[in-house]
Design a protein around this motif. Structure first.
Motif, PDB file in Angstrom:
ATOM      1  N   ASN A 255      89.946  59.187  47.267  1.00  0.00           N
ATOM      2  CA  ASN A 255      89.702  60.518  46.702  1.00  0.00           C
ATOM      3  C   ASN A 255      89.921  61.638  47.728  1.00  0.00           C
ATOM      4  OD1 ASN A 255      89.188  62.025  44.431  1.00  0.00           O
ATOM      5  ND2 ASN A 255      86.999  62.252  44.909  1.00  0.00           N
ATOM      6  N   VAL A 256      90.884  61.441  48.594  1.00  0.00           N
ATOM      7  CA  VAL A 256      91.253  62.471  49.572  1.00  0.00           C
ATOM      8  C   VAL A 256      92.778  62.567  49.634  1.00  0.00           C
ATOM      9  CG1 VAL A 256      89.238  62.106  51.065  1.00  0.00           C
ATOM     10  CG2 VAL A 256      91.359  60.830  51.507  1.00  0.00           C
ATOM     11  N   THR A 257      93.260  63.697  50.133  1.00  0.00           N
ATOM     12  CA  THR A 257      94.663  63.789  50.516  1.00  0.00           C
ATOM     13  C   THR A 257      94.819  63.130  51.891  1.00  0.00           C
ATOM     14  OG1 THR A 257      94.227  65.953  51.490  1.00  0.00           O
ATOM     15  CG2 THR A 257      95.082  65.929  49.226  1.00  0.00           C
ATOM     16  N   LEU A 258      96.028  62.761  52.232  1.00  0.00           N
ATOM     17  CA  LEU A 258      96.327  62.132  53.521  1.00  0.00           C
ATOM     18  C   LEU A 258      95.359  60.994  53.847  1.00  0.00           C
ATOM     19  CD1 LEU A 258      97.020  65.340  55.732  1.00  0.00           C
ATOM     20  CD2 LEU A 258      98.575  64.201  54.143  1.00  0.00           C
ATOM     21  N   PRO A 259      95.265  60.002  52.968  1.00  0.00           N
ATOM     22  CA  PRO A 259      94.256  58.944  53.173  1.00  0.00           C
ATOM     23  C   PRO A 259      94.464  58.166  54.475  1.00  0.00           C
ATOM     24  CG  PRO A 259      95.836  58.314  51.472  1.00  0.00           C
ATOM     25  CD  PRO A 259      96.063  59.765  51.740  1.00  0.00           C
ATOM     26  N   GLY A 260      95.708  58.020  54.895  1.00  0.00           N
ATOM     27  CA  GLY A 260      95.953  57.292  56.142  1.00  0.00           C
ATOM     28  C   GLY A 260      95.262  57.955  57.319  1.00  0.00           C
ATOM     29  N   HIS A 261      95.131  59.285  57.246  1.00  0.00           N
ATOM     30  CA  HIS A 261      94.440  59.991  58.326  1.00  0.00           C
ATOM     31  C   HIS A 261      92.971  59.581  58.404  1.00  0.00           C
ATOM     32  CE1 HIS A 261      98.063  62.307  58.751  1.00  0.00           C
ATOM     33  NE2 HIS A 261      97.530  63.065  59.693  1.00  0.00           N
ATOM     34  N   VAL A 262      92.383  59.352  57.255  1.00  0.00           N
ATOM     35  CA  VAL A 262      90.989  58.899  57.243  1.00  0.00           C
ATOM     36  C   VAL A 262      90.898  57.442  57.713  1.00  0.00           C
ATOM     37  CG1 VAL A 262      89.029  58.351  55.736  1.00  0.00           C
ATOM     38  CG2 VAL A 262      90.256  60.529  55.479  1.00  0.00           C
ATOM     39  N   ILE A 263      91.744  56.606  57.136  1.00  0.00           N
ATOM     40  CA  ILE A 263      91.690  55.171  57.458  1.00  0.00           C
ATOM     41  C   ILE A 263      91.951  54.946  58.944  1.00  0.00           C
ATOM     42  CG2 ILE A 263      92.898  52.969  57.090  1.00  0.00           C
ATOM     43  CD1 ILE A 263      93.447  54.043  54.164  1.00  0.00           C
ATOM     44  N   LEU A 264      92.994  55.576  59.450  1.00  0.00           N
ATOM     45  CA  LEU A 264      93.416  55.281  60.820  1.00  0.00           C
ATOM     46  C   LEU A 264      92.577  56.022  61.854  1.00  0.00           C
ATOM     47  CD1 LEU A 264      97.213  55.386  60.001  1.00  0.00           C
ATOM     48  CD2 LEU A 264      95.943  53.351  60.703  1.00  0.00           C
ATOM     49  N   LEU A 265      92.550  57.352  61.758  1.00  0.00           N
ATOM     50  CA  LEU A 265      91.881  58.134  62.801  1.00  0.00           C
ATOM     51  C   LEU A 265      90.355  58.025  62.711  1.00  0.00           C
ATOM     52  CD1 LEU A 265      94.142  61.310  62.577  1.00  0.00           C
ATOM     53  CD2 LEU A 265      93.943  59.833  64.591  1.00  0.00           C
ATOM     54  N   VAL A 266      89.822  58.254  61.520  1.00  0.00           N
ATOM     55  CA  VAL A 266      88.364  58.371  61.391  1.00  0.00           C
ATOM     56  C   VAL A 266      87.693  56.996  61.345  1.00  0.00           C
ATOM     57  CG1 VAL A 266      86.465  59.385  60.077  1.00  0.00           C
ATOM     58  CG2 VAL A 266      88.707  60.513  60.103  1.00  0.00           C
ATOM     59  N   ARG A 267      88.271  56.097  60.542  1.00  0.00           N
ATOM     60  CA  ARG A 267      87.566  54.828  60.340  1.00  0.00           C
ATOM     61  C   ARG A 267      87.878  53.786  61.423  1.00  0.00           C
ATOM     62  NH1 ARG A 267      87.720  53.916  53.732  1.00  0.00           N
ATOM     63  NH2 ARG A 267      86.677  55.889  53.219  1.00  0.00           N
ATOM     64  N   HIS A 268      89.078  53.896  62.018  1.00  0.00           N
ATOM     65  CA  HIS A 268      89.464  52.838  62.960  1.00  0.00           C
ATOM     66  C   HIS A 268      89.859  53.338  64.343  1.00  0.00           C
ATOM     67  CE1 HIS A 268      89.729  50.740  59.068  1.00  0.00           C
ATOM     68  NE2 HIS A 268      89.389  49.667  59.772  1.00  0.00           N
ATOM     69  N   GLY A 269      89.876  54.622  64.549  1.00  0.00           N
ATOM     70  CA  GLY A 269      90.206  55.111  65.889  1.00  0.00           C
ATOM     71  C   GLY A 269      91.633  54.818  66.313  1.00  0.00           C
ATOM     72  N   ILE A 270      92.525  54.788  65.341  1.00  0.00           N
ATOM     73  CA  ILE A 270      93.942  54.512  65.621  1.00  0.00           C
ATOM     74  C   ILE A 270      94.713  55.828  65.583  1.00  0.00           C
ATOM     75  CG2 ILE A 270      96.009  53.350  64.719  1.00  0.00           C
ATOM     76  CD1 ILE A 270      94.011  51.242  63.506  1.00  0.00           C
ATOM     77  N   TYR A 271      95.445  56.112  66.658  1.00  0.00           N
ATOM     78  CA  TYR A 271      96.190  57.368  66.758  1.00  0.00           C
ATOM     79  C   TYR A 271      97.418  57.365  65.841  1.00  0.00           C
ATOM     80  CZ  TYR A 271      93.381  57.346  70.981  1.00  0.00           C
ATOM     81  OH  TYR A 271      92.335  57.268  71.846  1.00  0.00           O
ATOM     82  N   ILE A 272      97.811  58.545  65.406  1.00  0.00           N
ATOM     83  CA  ILE A 272      99.007  58.699  64.573  1.00  0.00           C
ATOM     84  C   ILE A 272     100.000  59.592  65.317  1.00  0.00           C
ATOM     85  CG2 ILE A 272      99.926  59.463  62.346  1.00  0.00           C
ATOM     86  CD1 ILE A 272      97.118  59.173  61.167  1.00  0.00           C
ATOM     87  N   ILE A 273     101.253  59.139  65.365  1.00  0.00           N
ATOM     88  CA  ILE A 273     102.310  59.918  66.007  1.00  0.00           C
ATOM     89  C   ILE A 273     103.284  60.357  64.922  1.00  0.00           C
ATOM     90  CG2 ILE A 273     104.050  59.954  67.843  1.00  0.00           C
ATOM     91  CD1 ILE A 273     102.549  57.518  69.063  1.00  0.00           C
ATOM     92  N   GLU A 274     103.566  61.655  64.889  1.00  0.00           N
ATOM     93  CA  GLU A 274     104.371  62.187  63.783  1.00  0.00           C
ATOM     94  C   GLU A 274     105.675  62.800  64.280  1.00  0.00           C
ATOM     95  OE1 GLU A 274     100.561  62.979  60.851  1.00  0.00           O
ATOM     96  OE2 GLU A 274     100.928  64.272  62.573  1.00  0.00           O
ATOM     97  N   ASN A 275     106.599  62.909  63.362  1.00  0.00           N
ATOM     98  CA  ASN A 275     107.901  63.520  63.647  1.00  0.00           C
ATOM     99  C   ASN A 275     108.676  62.769  64.733  1.00  0.00           C
ATOM    100  OD1 ASN A 275     107.477  65.640  61.771  1.00  0.00           O
ATOM    101  ND2 ASN A 275     106.320  66.796  63.292  1.00  0.00           N
ATOM    102  N   LEU A 276     108.614  61.456  64.695  1.00  0.00           N
ATOM    103  CA  LEU A 276     109.375  60.649  65.653  1.00  0.00           C
ATOM    104  C   LEU A 276     110.854  60.612  65.284  1.00  0.00           C
ATOM    105  CD1 LEU A 276     106.835  57.744  66.005  1.00  0.00           C
ATOM    106  CD2 LEU A 276     107.658  59.163  67.910  1.00  0.00           C
ATOM    107  N   PHE A 277     111.678  60.460  66.299  1.00  0.00           N
ATOM    108  CA  PHE A 277     113.109  60.238  66.085  1.00  0.00           C
ATOM    109  C   PHE A 277     113.377  58.753  66.324  1.00  0.00           C
ATOM    110  CE2 PHE A 277     117.461  59.779  67.657  1.00  0.00           C
ATOM    111  CZ  PHE A 277     118.148  60.374  66.630  1.00  0.00           C
ATOM    112  N   LEU A 278     113.678  58.033  65.246  1.00  0.00           N
ATOM    113  CA  LEU A 278     113.767  56.571  65.344  1.00  0.00           C
ATOM    114  C   LEU A 278     115.163  56.048  65.029  1.00  0.00           C
ATOM    115  CD1 LEU A 278     110.367  55.804  63.556  1.00  0.00           C
ATOM    116  CD2 LEU A 278     110.816  55.870  66.023  1.00  0.00           C
ATOM    117  N   GLU A 279     116.126  56.950  64.922  1.00  0.00           N
ATOM    118  CA  GLU A 279     117.461  56.534  64.475  1.00  0.00           C
ATOM    119  C   GLU A 279     118.156  55.591  65.462  1.00  0.00           C
ATOM    120  OE1 GLU A 279     118.443  57.186  61.302  1.00  0.00           O
ATOM    121  OE2 GLU A 279     116.342  57.832  61.389  1.00  0.00           O
ATOM    122  N   ASP A 280     118.037  55.885  66.758  1.00  0.00           N
ATOM    123  CA  ASP A 280     118.739  55.049  67.735  1.00  0.00           C
ATOM    124  C   ASP A 280     118.131  53.656  67.806  1.00  0.00           C
ATOM    125  OD1 ASP A 280     120.334  57.211  68.220  1.00  0.00           O
ATOM    126  OD2 ASP A 280     119.387  57.750  70.119  1.00  0.00           O
TER     127      ASP A 280
END
Lengths: 269, 269, 269, 269
Positions: free
Chosen positions: D210-235
């Motif tokens: 019942n939230v937007t961006l649920p992964g932010h809650v699951i990863l950052l808040v509930r499990h202390g797992i960092y999120i890295i955004e806007n990566l360049f992964l093509e190579d």
């Protein structure tokens, strides 16, 4: 008086500039550090392709840096703003207030009165441990033979403006007591101002209101009276210009809690 | 007229606010992107230790964002500023200009004149491909029965201000021709202003001066006449308030090439 | 060694963090004032409409604040950059450089060497009037039995990092002499770094090159060698970790003259 | 293996740069507008008094602009941060967080795994309406014959990075479902990342949390797992480099809720 004579009224006038100069390193209340920064990025330089060149920069600044006006959104008491509005996330957002922001302050174009408390006290600059009291205001207005009316803007001269170039000394300058703020509020003035950083005495808890900066509560929150800080009042005081047309034009920063301003006092000569 | 009657002069007055609202996303000339940003960092929130709380923020802004005035340091022609001052590293520094910065503009408190060219043309808003010419100014002032005098501030109404909420449309608004700028310079006005982003026609090289934004050269560099941009002139135009007391109080940003301002026009009623 | 064993190499490792903490009020070279400012504007607060809330802020910072790397565009000699590129308005623009910006620095992932000159001198912290000389580097590398090779990153420990909390003291810290910079350039290192604000001795004109900060000319302009400033080298020095994998990942700020960085040194244990 | 051979391990290596270029106008999540701005104020220019000149600028940026890592202070659930810390004015201040700020993230120097979900799906770029699911991750890791271990950093390739130059298209890119975030959390990874603006699907309320961006809650808040955004992964994806040494060095912005970063992936060749 005919319309075409409008400008003649001020044909013989003197305009007093009440703004302190604005630059990096000027005195700043710690909450608003680093105050004001201006950096020039576009330059006049050769080989730009045409004879005309333009230069310009970027400002990074607290809206409460330098000479500025406090909007009503700037202060709350028990999480209520002026008029009893509760602070909610709808009103207080990450980019400013949706009510009582500085853009709601009308251009101020009103009668202004200077109360030269320093002169009444017989000093160039009032010492920090001698706050401006209600009695000072009463006695000074009597001495100056001015009355304070509803809607007036009242400026208090303490002499502190001369210390602008010495930030630590300036910031330690004298303040206005809660009683004096209440006396002004009782007179239903539109705005008040002084030549110090925070109007109030800094760093002291008022015994009656049990808050720091009690004038901020009395004036902004309880009475909707604006506060103008860091004014330069030396020329007005020197010339004993105690009544004037006061003009202050806050920028309409949407949702802002204040605005840098350059107030003026205008008298006919 | 006695001094104590000073404020009576404007007891019956109307103040016109000529500033556009100031917020992130407002129209901005590309050189000055991102324009204006305000973020609130100090909040009213519970558990601050006392009943009083303060909120405040930080401004990041081009000094040429929103309604603003251009200082003489803003423009150069062949690397000379107004008065023939050569641009040198002593004058043009990383934190601003040591001469002709915006802090050298005195408070403007002068006769103002609105030339409603849109009304003269019979349109609500002049189209972008129909620049304001010298002939427009002559004919409009005749139609309005106003004369332009030395030291006046002349504002040109094109109707573009109504498009403020549509940045792309606003930025494409009509400009003032080099001939019209020269006509105003010949009248030795103190400042000019318009309801568009750059006074001049944008993106066109003037055939005579061989520069873009020729009015910037004519007015600022050659004649020391300030330019005020992004004015809101709709209320003045609607009320046909063609002559007024014009007040504009640029912030004394030391070394700045301009300042955000909130100009007003005042008429007696 | 098989690919799947790749991570085993560093399974037993120690990572040294070489970045000083980043906050307002940290030591800053005067050219880059106010250094670094961070303000939080989005907050976790009640009544946001859902259980999840986000907080975030804005950074205002010199790219040369705190621990940072200098890009080749940062310095010029007689208006030429590294490789003899002349400084032109095409290369040097109001929003950065179109060549030699910090985004052209590849990720640094190389052999690193610490030269503990403080230890060689037998002091905790070298005094400001005792610059690091070529002889110091030679003697220290001999004492440490390390050789400097082409492509290495050489870090010089002076002990100054311990003074980070006292900005005035820190900024007055010792520098590296032109002779020492030349000695490193002769060894064709990839980058150098030290635990002081400007690598070089500050405020002194070098008698040979007739410039201030001569190492900046020798290293950046003449040899294309990056300089890393404000390093924290105490842990490395304490552990006598003189050789390591050095990793430094400058942000690709397009056109920037430098970047804040958090370099690390990695050793196997 | 002897210590002196340490650098030989990576003598034959390839370093993949996973940062998108950083400039004004790059894609930015609306909460963090205007994203990133860099202006050059100190210039190389003639007549500076010596042969050496320095150029430098100022950065104004959201810490969540461009390629960046989210700190644990960035997100809360029911006003609790990771580890159950309640959000209080002592923890959440106007200049950042006193706990769980980005400066508490240790340098990341770990095994990294790329899950090329785009390739598994047989497309260059996954469409926005086809979120990355738990099943995608399971099937992709099976296809790639990689296992996800505790402490790994897992990067998800969707192909969206190629759209960086078209902000509106990029920002509308595909997200990762709550189920996929939970699958990663169950594997006790150290950090996750993707080539999109917000990891999660944007603008949708998760039916379970019942939230937007649920992964932010699951990863950052509930499990202390960092999120890295806007990566360049093509190579990485092109070379099918699915396992690597992953290095990410967040700036120690005291109290910050994130940091711009330039992560790299290193493989031996």
């Amino acid at each position: 008086m005919e319309k075409e004579q409008l400008f003649d009224v001020f044909a013989q006038r003197r305009v007093y500039d009440l703004e302190q100069p604005r630059y990096a390193g000027a005195p700043i209340f710690p909450s608003h550090a680093p105050g004001f920064v201006y950096t020039l990025h576009r330059r006049h330089e050769p080989d730009q392709g045409e004879a005309r060149t333009g230069a310009s920069g970027m400002i990074y600044a607290a809206e409460h840096s330098g000479t500025h006006i406090d909007a009503l959104s700037h202060q709350a008491e028990n999480l209520s703003l002026y008029g009893g509005r509760k602070v909610t996330p709808q009103i207080q957002t990450s980019t400013g207030f949706t009510e009582l922001g500085v853009e709601t302050i009308e251009p101020i174009f009103s009668r202004g009165v200077l109360l030269d408390v320093a002169r009444y006290r017989g000093v160039d600059c009032i010492e920090a441990d001698q706050p401006v009291t209600r009695e000072d205001l009463e006695a000074t207005s009597q001495q100056q033979e001015v009355t304070i009316g509803q809607g007036d803007v009242v400026l208090i001269h303490t002499g502190n403006a001369t210390r602008w170039k010495e930030p630590a000394v300036y910031l330690a300058g004298v303040g206005v007591s809660a009683g004096a703020s209440q006396w002004l509020a009782d007179r239903q003035v539109q705005a008040v101002g002084a030549d110090n950083v925070a109007w109030d005495i800094v760093g002291v808890i008022d015994p009656d209101l049990n808050v720091t900066l009690p004038g901020h509560v009395i004036l902004l929150v309880r009475h909707g009276i604006y506060i103008i800080e860091n004014l330069f009042l030396e020329d007005l005081a020197r010339d004993r210009a105690y009544e004037f047309l006061f003009v202050c034009l806050p920028l309409k920063i949407q949702g802002g809690t204040g605005s840098p301003v350059r107030p003026i006092a205008v008298v006919r000569t």
